[in-house]
Design an enzyme around this catalytic site. Structure first.
Site, PDB file in Angstrom:
ATOM      1  N   LYS A  51      57.554-108.827 -13.698  1.00 17.95           N
ATOM      2  CA  LYS A  51      56.490-109.837 -13.636  1.00 17.95           C
ATOM      3  C   LYS A  51      57.096-111.222 -13.431  1.00 17.95           C
ATOM      4  CE  LYS A  51      52.323-111.221 -16.250  1.00 17.95           C
ATOM      5  NZ  LYS A  51      51.545-110.994 -17.480  1.00 17.95           N
ATOM      6  N   SER A 126      46.693-110.108 -17.096  1.00 14.03           N
ATOM      7  CA  SER A 126      47.319-110.898 -16.052  1.00 14.03           C
ATOM      8  C   SER A 126      48.430-110.176 -15.300  1.00 14.03           C
ATOM      9  CB  SER A 126      47.891-112.175 -16.676  1.00 14.03           C
ATOM     10  OG  SER A 126      48.925-111.849 -17.604  1.00 14.03           O
ATOM     11  N   SER A 150      47.084-108.168 -21.481  1.00 19.76           N
ATOM     12  CA  SER A 150      47.538-108.324 -20.095  1.00 19.76           C
ATOM     13  C   SER A 150      48.419-107.201 -19.566  1.00 19.76           C
ATOM     14  CB  SER A 150      48.278-109.660 -19.932  1.00 19.76           C
ATOM     15  OG  SER A 150      47.374-110.725 -20.003  1.00 19.76           O
TER      16      SER A 150
END
Length: 447
Positions: A51, A126, A150
């Site tokens: 990420k 997210s 997330s």
């Protein structure tokens, strides 16, 4: 796609072929927008997608924000070092919501990520890029971060396994902070075995993180036991906000667990509206403090201005996205002298009550079963306000407020083929329990 368990037994030459295949697949599925930019790798080993808020030395790290465009990380996050120590490497950047603020992965400066199960729908957020890539076969496994769901919510929407470890189980050193008391790095994988393998690799005490728990290393993969039986709490009063298909999947999962020999116990907790209120006060307060450092002075993009005040004002106005600015403003408001007691202090008191509720349940039970979201993945544009987006987190944020581990796994699909995910929540540092339950359920569903 080859699983992490299988990939760890491959030679370096075979892994090079897999990396070549992954690059080709990413090019062929460019419309998903799961990856950001060119695909770099941090060394030899099994490729793990990272990420864009986790530092990898020599890689650009932007948190999907214009304000950090061009910033190159000078060091590795502790989880990257641990990957290298366990025959794995960082491979590519996953798209995400800007500064991990969002539930749809639409706020990225690189454009929105699409759900591989239905490209007209959101992948969740997210960590939407991380989950979409694993679900589409563009990554063997990935690392995401979970502040209020997330990792779990996008895993649930895309049909992957997502594990949010206990707070302190995995080092946050090298994770760009959104909300420091809530953030936690964790794996998104194809199955439960891979989640255990990746958790074992990245967990452990780290003196560079003051919140890291000084506990022995994990061996959850070796200790996986699909035949272990547990007391599982269910919270049926929470289901009033869920769609009928989520309620049906929840009740069906309960029946499967009962048929497997698990004991089901009905419990109750503080209403989810208190979870939402406390969470969004605490996380925005911490975000307003953490994001104060992004001012155009020390790193990242800068707006040219005539004086220092205008540098701050113009840089932050021009390069932060709308959702990030909204949360900074809200956080600054609740921390201001006139409202601190009325909002922030009360939110911390509610947080203590939520922690006590969980503790009370875990005095009698080993795990809690909850949906991951009140609905399946919504269509792009169907969420009409920020409040509506915040309410999609009702089942996930309590876990972060209490610092607990939770694992999301797909349990069924709706009539349109969209994934329905459920999560198992465990007592603090009891990741083994939820992995065992999920592993057994996964085997039962697949059979």
């Amino acid at each position: 796609m080859i699983t992490l368990k299988e990939a760890l037994n491959k030679s370096e030459n075979e892994l090079k072929e897999i990396k070549t295949l992954l690059r080709q697949r990413v090019k062929e599925n460019i419309e998903l927008n799961a990856y950001i930019g060119e695909i770099n790798e941090s060394g030899s080993g099994v490729p793990i997608l990272i990420k864009d808020n986790i530092n990898v030395k020599g890689w650009e790290i932007t948190c999907a924000s214009k304000i950090l465009k061009g910033y190159v990380s000078p060091y590795n996050a502790s989880v990257i070092t641990k990957l290298h120590e366990n025959k794995m490497c960082a491979f590519g950047r996953a798209n995400m919501d800007e500064f991990a603020m969002g539930s749809t992965t639409e706020s990225s400066c690189y454009g929105r990520v699409k759900n591989p199960l239905d490209t007209s729908r959101v992948p969740g957020g997210s960590s939407g890029g991380s989950a979409a890539a694993v679900a589409a076969g563009l990554a063997i496994a990935s690392l995401g971060s979970d502040t209020g769901g997330s990792i779990r919510q996008p895993a649930g929407f895309c049909g992957c396994v997502g594990l949010k470890p206990s707070y302190g189980r995995v080092s946050r050193y090298g994770l760009i902070a959104y909300s420091s008391s809530l953030d936690q790095i964790g794996p998104i994988t194809q199955n439960v075995e891979d989640a255990a393998l990746l958790l074992d690799a990245i967990s452990g005490y780290d003196k560079q993180d003051s919140t890291s728990a000084n506990l022995p290393s994990l061996n959850t993969f070796k200790d996986l036991d699909p035949n272990a039986r547990y007391k599982v709490a269910i919270l049926k009063d929470f289901l009033k906000d869920a769609t009928p298909q989520i309620q049906e999947a929840y009740n069906h999962t309960i029946k499967i667990l009962e048929s497997m020999g698990h004991t089901i116990v009905e419990k109750s907790m503080l209403d989810t509206r208190y979870h939402i209120s406390a969470y969004y006060i605490i996380c925005t307060a911490e975000a307003s403090s953490n994001l104060a450092r992004f001012d155009g002075i020390r790193y990242g993009t800068r707006s040219e201005s005539k004086n220092l005040k205008d540098v701050y004002l113009n840089t932050r106005s021009a390069y932060f996205g709308e959702e990030v600015k909204r949360r900074i403003l809200l956080g600054s408001f609740v921390l201001s002298s006139g409202y601190y007691d009325a909002y922030y202090l009360k939110a911390q008191q509610v947080r203590k009550k939520i922690c006590a509720d969980y503790e009370s349940i875990f005095n009698e039970c080993d795990s809690i079963l909850l949906p991951i979201a009140p609905s399946v993945a919504p269509k792009f544009g169907s969420t009409h306000s920020s409040l509506e987006m915040y309410l999609s987190d009702i089942y996930t944020i309590g876990v972060n407020l209490a610092g607990l581990p939770a694992l999301c796994m797909p349990v069924s699909k709706d009539k349109n083929g969209l994934s329905i995910g459920m999560q198992f929540i465990g007592a603090k540092f009891k990741e083994q329990n939820i992995l065992n339950i999920a592993y057994g359920l996964e085997k039962e569903i697949n059979n």
